[in-house]
Design a protein around this motif. Structure first.
Motif, PDB file in Angstrom:
ATOM      1  N   ALA A 166       0.832  -1.438   0.346  1.00 42.62           N
ATOM      2  CA  ALA A 166      -0.013  -0.080   0.197  1.00 42.62           C
ATOM      3  C   ALA A 166       0.577   1.609  -0.057  1.00 42.62           C
ATOM      4  O   ALA A 166       0.425   2.063  -0.837  1.00 42.62           O
ATOM      5  N   ARG A 167       1.985   1.113   0.838  1.00 41.97           N
ATOM      6  CA  ARG A 167       2.669   2.467   0.433  1.00 41.97           C
ATOM      7  C   ARG A 167       3.533   2.638  -0.073  1.00 41.97           C
ATOM      8  O   ARG A 167       3.736   3.178  -0.962  1.00 41.97           O
ATOM      9  N   VAL A 168       3.859   1.137  -1.145  1.00 38.25           N
ATOM     10  CA  VAL A 168       4.365   1.547  -2.187  1.00 38.25           C
ATOM     11  C   VAL A 168       3.630   2.437  -3.671  1.00 38.25           C
ATOM     12  O   VAL A 168       3.672   3.614  -4.008  1.00 38.25           O
ATOM     13  N   ARG A 169       2.192   2.262  -3.416  1.00 37.74           N
ATOM     14  CA  ARG A 169       1.279   2.652  -4.727  1.00 37.74           C
ATOM     15  C   ARG A 169       1.259   4.309  -3.749  1.00 37.74           C
ATOM     16  O   ARG A 169       0.201   4.873  -4.612  1.00 37.74           O
ATOM     17  N   ALA A 170       1.194   4.135  -3.056  1.00 37.00           N
ATOM     18  CA  ALA A 170       0.652   5.735  -1.961  1.00 37.00           C
ATOM     19  C   ALA A 170       1.812   6.441  -2.810  1.00 37.00           C
ATOM     20  O   ALA A 170       2.080   7.820  -3.342  1.00 37.00           O
ATOM     21  N   THR A 171       3.552   5.786  -2.655  1.00 36.34           N
ATOM     22  CA  THR A 171       4.065   6.220  -3.024  1.00 36.34           C
ATOM     23  C   THR A 171       4.590   7.077  -4.487  1.00 36.34           C
ATOM     24  O   THR A 171       4.603   8.003  -4.735  1.00 36.34           O
ATOM     25  N   LEU A 172       4.318   6.116  -5.428  1.00 30.04           N
ATOM     26  CA  LEU A 172       4.182   6.199  -6.718  1.00 30.04           C
ATOM     27  C   LEU A 172       2.827   6.264  -7.628  1.00 30.04           C
ATOM     28  O   LEU A 172       3.094   6.217  -8.732  1.00 30.04           O
ATOM     29  N   GLU A 173       1.588   6.247  -6.933  1.00 29.72           N
ATOM     30  CA  GLU A 173       0.711   6.630  -8.271  1.00 29.72           C
ATOM     31  C   GLU A 173       0.274   8.270  -8.647  1.00 29.72           C
ATOM     32  O   GLU A 173       0.403   7.957  -9.797  1.00 29.72           O
ATOM     33  N   GLY A 174       1.506   9.100  -7.669  1.00 35.47           N
ATOM     34  CA  GLY A 174       1.430  10.366  -7.841  1.00 35.47           C
ATOM     35  C   GLY A 174       1.846  10.610  -9.148  1.00 35.47           C
ATOM     36  O   GLY A 174       1.976  11.327 -10.601  1.00 35.47           O
ATOM     37  N   VAL A 175       3.536  10.005  -9.451  1.00 32.98           N
ATOM     38  CA  VAL A 175       4.276  10.167 -10.232  1.00 32.98           C
ATOM     39  C   VAL A 175       4.111   9.421 -11.774  1.00 32.98           C
ATOM     40  O   VAL A 175       3.600  10.012 -12.657  1.00 32.98           O
ATOM     41  N   PHE A 176       2.719   8.061 -11.356  1.00 36.74           N
ATOM     42  CA  PHE A 176       2.822   7.183 -12.795  1.00 36.74           C
ATOM     43  C   PHE A 176       1.001   8.231 -13.125  1.00 36.74           C
ATOM     44  O   PHE A 176       1.003   8.518 -14.113  1.00 36.74           O
ATOM     45  N   GLU A 177       0.359   9.428 -12.417  1.00 36.65           N
ATOM     46  CA  GLU A 177      -0.726  10.128 -13.044  1.00 36.65           C
ATOM     47  C   GLU A 177      -0.085  11.648 -13.728  1.00 36.65           C
ATOM     48  O   GLU A 177      -1.025  11.390 -15.123  1.00 36.65           O
ATOM     49  N   ALA A 178       1.112  12.091 -12.864  1.00 37.24           N
ATOM     50  CA  ALA A 178       2.130  13.054 -13.893  1.00 37.24           C
ATOM     51  C   ALA A 178       1.979  12.455 -15.158  1.00 37.24           C
ATOM     52  O   ALA A 178       2.029  12.898 -16.267  1.00 37.24           O
TER      53      ALA A 178
ATOM     54  N   ASP B 205      11.642  10.467 -13.327  1.00 39.52           N
ATOM     55  CA  ASP B 205      12.848  10.118 -13.245  1.00 39.52           C
ATOM     56  C   ASP B 205      12.581  10.519 -11.580  1.00 39.52           C
ATOM     57  O   ASP B 205      12.244  11.384 -11.443  1.00 39.52           O
ATOM     58  N   VAL B 206      12.752   9.403 -10.774  1.00 40.13           N
ATOM     59  CA  VAL B 206      12.324   9.666  -9.476  1.00 40.13           C
ATOM     60  C   VAL B 206      13.911   9.338  -8.588  1.00 40.13           C
ATOM     61  O   VAL B 206      14.541   8.117  -9.457  1.00 40.13           O
ATOM     62  N   TYR B 207      14.559  10.020  -7.604  1.00 38.55           N
ATOM     63  CA  TYR B 207      15.658   9.825  -7.614  1.00 38.55           C
ATOM     64  C   TYR B 207      16.024   8.458  -6.093  1.00 38.55           C
ATOM     65  O   TYR B 207      14.907   8.357  -5.090  1.00 38.55           O
ATOM     66  N   LEU B 208      17.149   7.562  -7.140  1.00 38.45           N
ATOM     67  CA  LEU B 208      16.740   6.729  -5.839  1.00 38.45           C
ATOM     68  C   LEU B 208      16.223   6.879  -3.774  1.00 38.45           C
ATOM     69  O   LEU B 208      15.824   6.583  -3.270  1.00 38.45           O
ATOM     70  N   ARG B 209      17.314   7.339  -3.975  1.00 35.04           N
ATOM     71  CA  ARG B 209      17.308   7.943  -2.215  1.00 35.04           C
ATOM     72  C   ARG B 209      15.931   8.524  -1.758  1.00 35.04           C
ATOM     73  O   ARG B 209      15.483   8.466  -0.931  1.00 35.04           O
ATOM     74  N   HIS B 210      15.294   9.197  -2.770  1.00 32.57           N
ATOM     75  CA  HIS B 210      14.003   9.451  -2.157  1.00 32.57           C
ATOM     76  C   HIS B 210      12.288   8.908  -2.387  1.00 32.57           C
ATOM     77  O   HIS B 210      12.096   8.610  -1.292  1.00 32.57           O
TER      78      HIS B 210
ATOM     79  N   VAL C  17       9.922   4.045   1.354  1.00 27.85           N
ATOM     80  CA  VAL C  17       9.866   2.686   1.782  1.00 27.85           C
ATOM     81  C   VAL C  17      10.697   1.637   2.405  1.00 27.85           C
ATOM     82  O   VAL C  17      10.034   0.890   3.216  1.00 27.85           O
ATOM     83  N   MET C  18      11.783   2.361   3.134  1.00 31.46           N
ATOM     84  CA  MET C  18      12.616   1.660   3.246  1.00 31.46           C
ATOM     85  C   MET C  18      11.906   1.415   4.914  1.00 31.46           C
ATOM     86  O   MET C  18      12.566   0.056   5.239  1.00 31.46           O
TER      87      MET C  18
END
Length: 266
Positions: free
Chosen positions: A16-28, A183-188, A193-194
């Motif tokens: 769920a956190r992965v989805r919440a983290t990346l869904e906004g980027v995928f919407e863009a 692009d999303v920096y891996l550190r962000h 998620v870590m």
């Protein structure tokens, strides 16, 4: 709570956190893809008074780089709105544009909130980056027809940062025209998620459709390494977790990443 229920709850929290983290980027990315497709379709439309499809766009031409400049206000806005996005744009299929053999309409974050264009030498005679079609961020959406996560990898093309690229195909009149991507920096991404991965009582990794590890608490599978074995792309198409060789692979709720955990933890 029984161990199996506790493990299931932990897995669900991570996906769920992965989805919440990346869904906004995928919407863009999706909005960029829609806008690029609309612009390209308009530029490819038959000119008024033309007798057939051989004449297209203003003056009977096909789309050119200047047509893609109309994407810029929205790209600039998304760089400001989506905190995880460090770069965003449209990458044309080779031969799509009438005035250049290849093109990236790509914009990046700059210090103090500014944005800047990515200016690349795409001359095949002088540039090692002139053929970008072999990169996963281009090839995966082209070949699968679906949105994808590429990386992490060192992004020598744009930032020299360890990055993920989220991408989706752009189609015009049923034909592949290129990709929209961000692009999303891996550190962000790892900052998001870590903490949840580290809170699980067992080793866990997030991998993409190629088996590339995007984040991990397993010292045997560090971020950027390849996890070999199952058909990861096939598992992503499944709505349910899949067992393989002592592992459980759980799709991340519509995001093209898999959570990989020991089978005994599931």
């Amino acid at each position: 709570m029984p161990r199996t229920l506790e493990a299931t709850a932990g897995t669900a929290a991570v996906t769920a956190r992965v989805r919440a983290t990346l869904e906004g980027v995928f919407e863009a990315v999706a909005r960029t893809a829609d806008e690029a497709a609309h612009l390209l379709a308009a530029a490819s439309a038959p000119a008024p008074g033309s007798r057939g499809p051989g004449s297209s766009g203003p003056g009977g031409r096909g789309p050119v780089t200047a047509d893609l400049a109309a994407l810029r206000p929205a790209l600039h806005r998304r760089l400001g709105e989506e905190r995880l996005v460090s770069g965003i744009g449209f990458v044309a299929a080779p031969g799509l544009l009438a005035d250049v053999p290849a093109w990236l309409e790509w914009w990046q974050s700059a210090p103090e909130g500014a944005v800047r264009p990515l200016l690349l030498d795409l001359d095949p005679g002088t540039s090692a980056y002139s053929d970008y079609t072999h990169w996963d961020w281009y090839a995966l959406p082209r070949d699968t027809g679906a949105r994808t996560v590429a990386g992490p990898y060192v992004d020598y093309l744009c930032s020299e940062e360890y990055s993920l690229t989220l991408a989706a195909p752009v189609r015009v009149a049923g034909r592949f025209a290129g990709v929209a991507a961000a692009d999303v920096y891996l550190r962000h991404f790892e900052a998001e998620v870590m903490p949840l991965l580290q809170g699980l009582p067992y080793r866990a990794s997030l991998v993409n459709a190629r088996g590339r590890v995007a984040a991990s608490t397993d010292p045997r599978h560090l971020a950027g390494s390849l996890l070999k074995g199952p058909d990861f792309a096939g598992v992503l198409a499944s709505p349910h977790p899949v067992a393989h060789a002592g592992l459980t692979l759980t799709p991340c709720e519509g995001i093209p990443l898999l959570l990989v955990t020991p089978a005994a933890a599931s």
